[in-house]
Scaffold this motif. Structure first.
Motif, short mmCIF file in Angstrom:
data_model
loop_
_atom_site.label_atom_id
_atom_site.label_comp_id
_atom_site.label_asym_id
_atom_site.label_seq_id
_atom_site.Cartn_x
_atom_site.Cartn_y
_atom_site.Cartn_z
N SER A 1 0.82 -1.22 0.00
CA SER A 1 0.00 0.00 0.00
C SER A 1 0.85 1.27 0.00
O SER A 1 0.33 2.36 -0.25
N GLU A 2 2.18 1.11 0.25
CA GLU A 2 3.05 2.27 0.42
C GLU A 2 4.02 2.51 -0.73
O GLU A 2 4.29 3.65 -1.10
N ILE A 3 4.62 1.44 -1.26
CA ILE A 3 5.81 1.62 -2.10
C ILE A 3 5.51 2.15 -3.50
O ILE A 3 6.38 2.75 -4.13
N PHE A 4 4.29 1.95 -4.01
CA PHE A 4 4.01 2.37 -5.37
C PHE A 4 3.69 3.86 -5.43
O PHE A 4 2.86 4.35 -4.66
N PRO A 5 4.30 4.60 -6.36
CA PRO A 5 4.01 6.03 -6.52
C PRO A 5 2.54 6.28 -6.88
O PRO A 5 1.87 5.41 -7.45
N ASN A 6 2.06 7.47 -6.55
CA ASN A 6 0.65 7.80 -6.73
C ASN A 6 0.14 7.56 -8.15
O ASN A 6 -0.97 7.05 -8.35
N THR B 1 5.60 10.05 4.37
CA THR B 1 4.37 10.19 3.59
C THR B 1 4.55 9.41 2.28
O THR B 1 5.68 9.11 1.86
N LEU B 2 3.45 9.12 1.63
CA LEU B 2 3.53 8.39 0.36
C LEU B 2 4.30 9.18 -0.68
O LEU B 2 4.99 8.60 -1.52
N GLU B 3 4.20 10.49 -0.61
CA GLU B 3 4.92 11.34 -1.57
C GLU B 3 6.42 11.33 -1.30
O GLU B 3 7.23 11.34 -2.23
N GLN B 4 6.82 11.31 -0.03
CA GLN B 4 8.24 11.22 0.31
C GLN B 4 8.84 9.90 -0.17
O GLN B 4 10.00 9.83 -0.58
N LEU B 5 8.04 8.86 -0.14
CA LEU B 5 8.52 7.54 -0.55
C LEU B 5 8.80 7.48 -2.05
O LEU B 5 9.61 6.65 -2.50
N GLU B 6 8.16 8.36 -2.81
CA GLU B 6 8.42 8.37 -4.25
C GLU B 6 9.86 8.77 -4.56
O GLU B 6 10.40 8.43 -5.61
#
Length: 472
Positions: A385-390, A452-457
């Protein structure tokens, strides 16, 4: 204000996790009706055990289909509406599996036709499971605040186990005190029909949850997204900052939104997470637990007691994962779990080679199951749920989940033939997969705790820029 925010995010998370509860319920409900199906197929119709096996596992075909189409539905209908579709499928499957003759079209042999309709409705339920298994974690991950995202997504895995536990008690309650003739004639229908209650609850409650802020921004509904972010975060300023990051993530010109626009590595990591979660052999331990214990010398009643012990272990160690995932991080839990699973499976393999049956076997299987439930069981869903970019989350999640169900089908279906060849080598293979899973996590899986999900990108950005240069 913070307590109000927490209540809101907890409430919508619990509703989303009903998709996990129905996942567990739908896949386990067949256990109570399996004997009735076997009697009907082999005794009444004279069909082979192969047909019985295919009928019992037919829902897995739907799971693979549901996983594959989840990205299309979640991207085009939205995460919330795609979950509503899943809830409707659960409802249709529950009623159709219980009473296949109601919607039966009399073509050819009516007896075989009824069997085909039953399988059809089981596949419909499987599609619902496939959709829920991809979209429920995505929904929670895209809505939850970063600092508690791991814990909330882990609740999804707990709901899966709880759903299995609930249906075991429901099946037991329906069958308790009844004759086998009544169960074979009527009782199995009540077991399948019982799923309509959680399915209807899921369907109704979904109308009261919001769409995820990431999806809303992707559809140019920034004001609605900000409203949701304000409700789940403790400050308006923080919500505005997250909204800005989401806009930048989705509006960047560096990526096209195509599946490999962030490079192939992120897709490979997601698919391998799914495959390793199944190749370590957990569903063999869950599906075949009574048979495993019986083959190791336990009587039928004793094997059922040992299976209940494993069920308790599942719940307890999933709770441990919930409490530690946002404190220890994802990678440490996965690596600890892999080592524990390897010790457990190699222990069972060694005892199988030595032809030693006893309490040691049970202890090694409990160690293996506990290690999985505190690590790969819930944490795999958290990471997916986290690793894939938006921009690519919907389609990437669909591929990863479809791969997971395909791996599930492969491992579950090959277990009996592997055991006929060698029990020791079979469990040794699962132990080897556990070792390889630890190496995979150590080398390729990023730590996602607290970001955040955006930071993970940013993790995948160098790969993106590299691909862009090559393209030019």
């Amino acid at each position: 204000m913070k307590n109000k925010n927490n209540f809101y995010i907890v409430s919508i998370t619990l509703i989303a996790t009903l998709g996990g509860l129905l996942f567990g319920y739908d896949t386990a409900v067949i256990s109570g009706a399996e004997q009735a199906l076997q009697t009907y197929l082999t005794d009444s119709l004279g069909l082979s055990s192969l047909v019985h096996g295919l009928t019992v596992s037919s829902a897995l075909i739907g799971c693979i289909i549901g996983g594959l189409i989840s990205g299309f539905l979640s991207n085009n209908l939205g995460r919330k509406n795609a979950l509503i579709v899943a809830a409707v499928l659960f409802l249709v499957s529950a009623l159709g599996s219980a009473y296949p003759e109601v919607f039966f079209f009399n073509v050819g042999d009516p007896t075989i036709g009824l069997l085909n309709m039953f399988i059809f409705y089981r596949i419909i339920g499987g599609i619902g499971v496939g959709l829920a298994s991809a979209i429920s974690p995505t929904y929670i991950g895209e809505t939850a605040p970063a600092q508690i995202r791991g814990k909330l997504v882990t609740w999804y895995q707990f709901a899966v186990i709880f759903g299995m536990l609930v249906v075991y008690f429901v099946n037991w309650g329906i069958a308790n005190g009844q004759t086998s003739e009544w169960i074979n004639d009527v009782g199995w229908r009540y077991m399948f029909a019982s799923e309509t209650i959680p399915a209807l609850l899921f369907l109704v409650l979904l109308f009261f949850v919001p769409e995820t802020p990431r999806y809303l921004v992707s559809k140019n509904k920034g004001d609605e997204a900000l409203n949701v972010l304000e409700k789940v975060n403790s400050s308006k300023e923080k919500a505005k900052g997250i909204l800005k990051d989401i806009h930048e993530s989705l509006n960047t010109n560096k990526t096209s939104g195509k599946l490999f626009s962030y490079g192939k590595l992120v897709i490979v990591v997601g698919v391998l997470l799914s495959i390793f979660q199944q190749f370590v052999g957990i569903n063999v331990a869950l599906y075949y637990a009574p048979r495993i214990f019986e083959s190791m010398g336990a009587g039928q009643s004793a094997s059922m007691v040992q299976t209940v012990v494993m069920g308790i272990v599942n719940v307890v160690f999933t709770i441990i994962a919930i409490q530690t995932v946002d404190k220890w991080g994802r990678k440490p839990l996965l690596m600890i779990g892999s080592i524990g699973m390897a010790v457990g499976m190699f222990g069972v393999a060694m005892l199988a080679f030595l032809d030693i049956i006893g309490i040691g076997t049970l202890l090694f299987i409990i160690l293996y199951t506990a290690s999985f439930m505190m690590s790969w069981g819930p944490i795999c869903w958290v990471l997916l749920s986290e690793i894939f970019p938006n921009k690519i989350r919907g389609q990437a999640m669909a591929i990863a989940v479809a791969a997971q169900w395909a791996a599930n089908f492969f491992i579950s279906s090959t277990y009996p033939s592997m055991m006929e060849f060698s029990g020791g080598l079979t469990y040794g293979f699962y132990g080897l997969m556990s070792i390889l899973s630890a190496i995979f996590v150590w080398k390729l899986v990023p730590e996602t705790k607290g970001k955040t999900l955006e930071q993970l990108e940013e993790i995948w950005k160098p790969k993106t820029e590299e691909v862009t240069k090559i393209a030019k």
